[in-house]
Scaffold this motif. Structure first.
Motif, PDB file in Angstrom:
ATOM      1  N   UNK A 115       1.400  -1.573  -0.147  1.00 51.04           N
ATOM      2  CA  UNK A 115       0.406   0.241  -0.239  1.00 51.04           C
ATOM      3  C   UNK A 115       0.557   1.368   0.145  1.00 51.04           C
ATOM      4  N   UNK A 116       0.427   2.341  -0.175  1.00 56.06           N
ATOM      5  CA  UNK A 116       1.035   3.687   0.175  1.00 56.06           C
ATOM      6  C   UNK A 116       0.044   4.541   1.256  1.00 56.06           C
ATOM      7  N   UNK A 117       1.212   5.158   1.541  1.00 58.07           N
ATOM      8  CA  UNK A 117       0.402   6.679   2.191  1.00 58.07           C
ATOM      9  C   UNK A 117       0.603   7.978   1.618  1.00 58.07           C
ATOM     10  N   UNK A 118      -0.848   8.373   1.728  1.00 56.90           N
ATOM     11  CA  UNK A 118      -0.721   9.960   1.053  1.00 56.90           C
ATOM     12  C   UNK A 118      -1.320  10.667   2.364  1.00 56.90           C
ATOM     13  N   UNK A 119       0.332  11.772   2.337  1.00 52.56           N
ATOM     14  CA  UNK A 119       0.002  12.635   3.802  1.00 52.56           C
ATOM     15  C   UNK A 119       0.489  13.942   3.662  1.00 52.56           C
ATOM     16  N   UNK A 120       0.548  15.174   4.055  1.00 50.41           N
ATOM     17  CA  UNK A 120       0.425  16.138   4.003  1.00 50.41           C
ATOM     18  C   UNK A 120       2.543  16.661   4.306  1.00 50.41           C
ATOM     19  N   UNK A 121       2.640  16.076   4.634  1.00 48.80           N
ATOM     20  CA  UNK A 121       4.291  16.117   4.736  1.00 48.80           C
ATOM     21  C   UNK A 121       5.462  14.767   4.959  1.00 48.80           C
ATOM     22  N   UNK A 122       6.565  14.251   4.190  1.00 49.27           N
ATOM     23  CA  UNK A 122       6.722  13.117   4.105  1.00 49.27           C
ATOM     24  C   UNK A 122       6.790  12.450   5.304  1.00 49.27           C
ATOM     25  N   UNK A 123       7.347  13.296   6.609  1.00 43.92           N
ATOM     26  CA  UNK A 123       7.442  12.333   8.112  1.00 43.92           C
ATOM     27  C   UNK A 123       6.415  12.159   8.301  1.00 43.92           C
ATOM     28  N   UNK A 124       5.067  12.629   7.687  1.00 40.91           N
ATOM     29  CA  UNK A 124       3.930  11.977   8.276  1.00 40.91           C
ATOM     30  C   UNK A 124       3.518  10.469   7.623  1.00 40.91           C
ATOM     31  N   UNK A 125       3.689  10.918   6.311  1.00 37.30           N
ATOM     32  CA  UNK A 125       3.647   8.988   5.234  1.00 37.30           C
ATOM     33  C   UNK A 125       4.465   8.377   6.022  1.00 37.30           C
ATOM     34  N   UNK A 126       5.980   8.599   6.290  1.00 39.31           N
ATOM     35  CA  UNK A 126       6.954   7.310   6.434  1.00 39.31           C
ATOM     36  C   UNK A 126       6.039   7.084   7.697  1.00 39.31           C
ATOM     37  N   UNK A 127       5.804   7.558   9.207  1.00 38.90           N
ATOM     38  CA  UNK A 127       5.457   6.992  10.238  1.00 38.90           C
ATOM     39  C   UNK A 127       4.053   6.400   9.878  1.00 38.90           C
TER      40      UNK A 127
END
Length: 268
Positions: A115-127
């Motif tokens: 899967x892949x996460x889409x988030x406002x920042x790269x750090x938020x997506x990775x966490x």
């Protein structure tokens, strides 16, 4: 009409650059640090960042269950992409269509994206990506060529280029030599990692910036996963920060993930 008129150039014209120490067209910008790579480009307003989610310690197995509730509830997460969000074909293989963008029922190598996460920042997506609960039933894995030969596993049907009777020539040979050698695998270390930025257009078209050796291959893959005409996909590659072969087919998956996210959210 002569199509090869340039072959009639006098020798002095043909050697203007051959054998000459001609500077690379980006050499000055590279040395000065002014050459813009994809991560150096100004991000369009509202850009989301994608992080892949995968099973790190399983080389081969059957996916039993995937729970992404904690991922979706993590701070900054806007969407979570799986194979169910792909409007076209779940495949980023350039020639043989056997490479899913997102794994669905089995794991075939360590780090295969589920899967892949889409988030406002790269750090938020990775966490957020680390919060997934994926249960995999391990299966026997062929790690090297010897494992594959022992299990009679083949990527493709065998084929042979043959001329004459090689076996007869070998039988008549006065000397023979046989042996083995092992060479450890080594991953490329790029100046710029695999990266892609996708800007959705107003009519469903996509503008893709990709660190790739093969822009046309990226165009075909993005069109395939989105189920849109190739002509709706523009791929721009200004420079790629090292290729070595690994920026050709392997670049397609990251462009596809970014394009699926842009299609789903309407945001870059």
């Amino acid at each position: 009409m002569r199509a090869l008129r340039n072959l009639d150039l006098p020798p002095s014209e043909g050697l203007k650059t051959v054998r000459k120490p001609v500077a690379h067209d980006s050499a000055v910008r590279h040395v000065q640090g002014n050459a813009p790579y994809i991560d150096d480009l100004p991000e369009p307003a509202g850009t989301l960042h994608a992080a892949p989610g995968y099973v790190a310690k399983v080389a081969h197995g059957r996916i039993v269950s995937v729970n992404l509730d904690a991922v979706r509830q993590s701070p900054g997460v806007v969407a979570v992409l799986t194979a169910a969000d792909i409007p076209g074909k779940n495949d980023c293989g350039p020639v043989i269509e056997d490479d899913p963008v997102f794994a669905t029922d089995k794991i075939e190598f360590c780090g295969q994206v589920v899967f892949a996460v889409l988030a406002t920042t790269r750090d938020q997506a990775r966490r957020a990506a680390r919060l997934a609960q994926i249960v995999v039933e391990p299966l026997p894995a062929a790690i090297d060529v010897r494992d594959a030969l022992a299990a009679n596993l083949h990527l493709q049907p065998d084929y042979t280029f043959r001329r004459g009777a090689a076996s007869d020539a070998i039988a008549r040979a006065p000397r023979r030599f046989a042996g083995q050698m092992r060479i450890g695998g080594q991953e490329h270390f790029y100046l710029e990692g695999q990266v892609s930025l996708v800007q959705p257009g107003e009519g469903g078209e996509m503008h893709v910036w990709s660190s790739t050796q093969h822009p046309t291959e990226i165009q075909h893959t993005v069109a395939k996963v989105l189920s849109i005409p190739d002509a709706w996909v523009t791929v721009e590659t200004r420079r790629m920060g090292g290729g070595f072969g690994g920026k050709e087919s392997q670049a397609a998956q990251w462009a596809a993930i970014a394009a699926i996210g842009a299609r789903l959210t309407g945001r870059p």
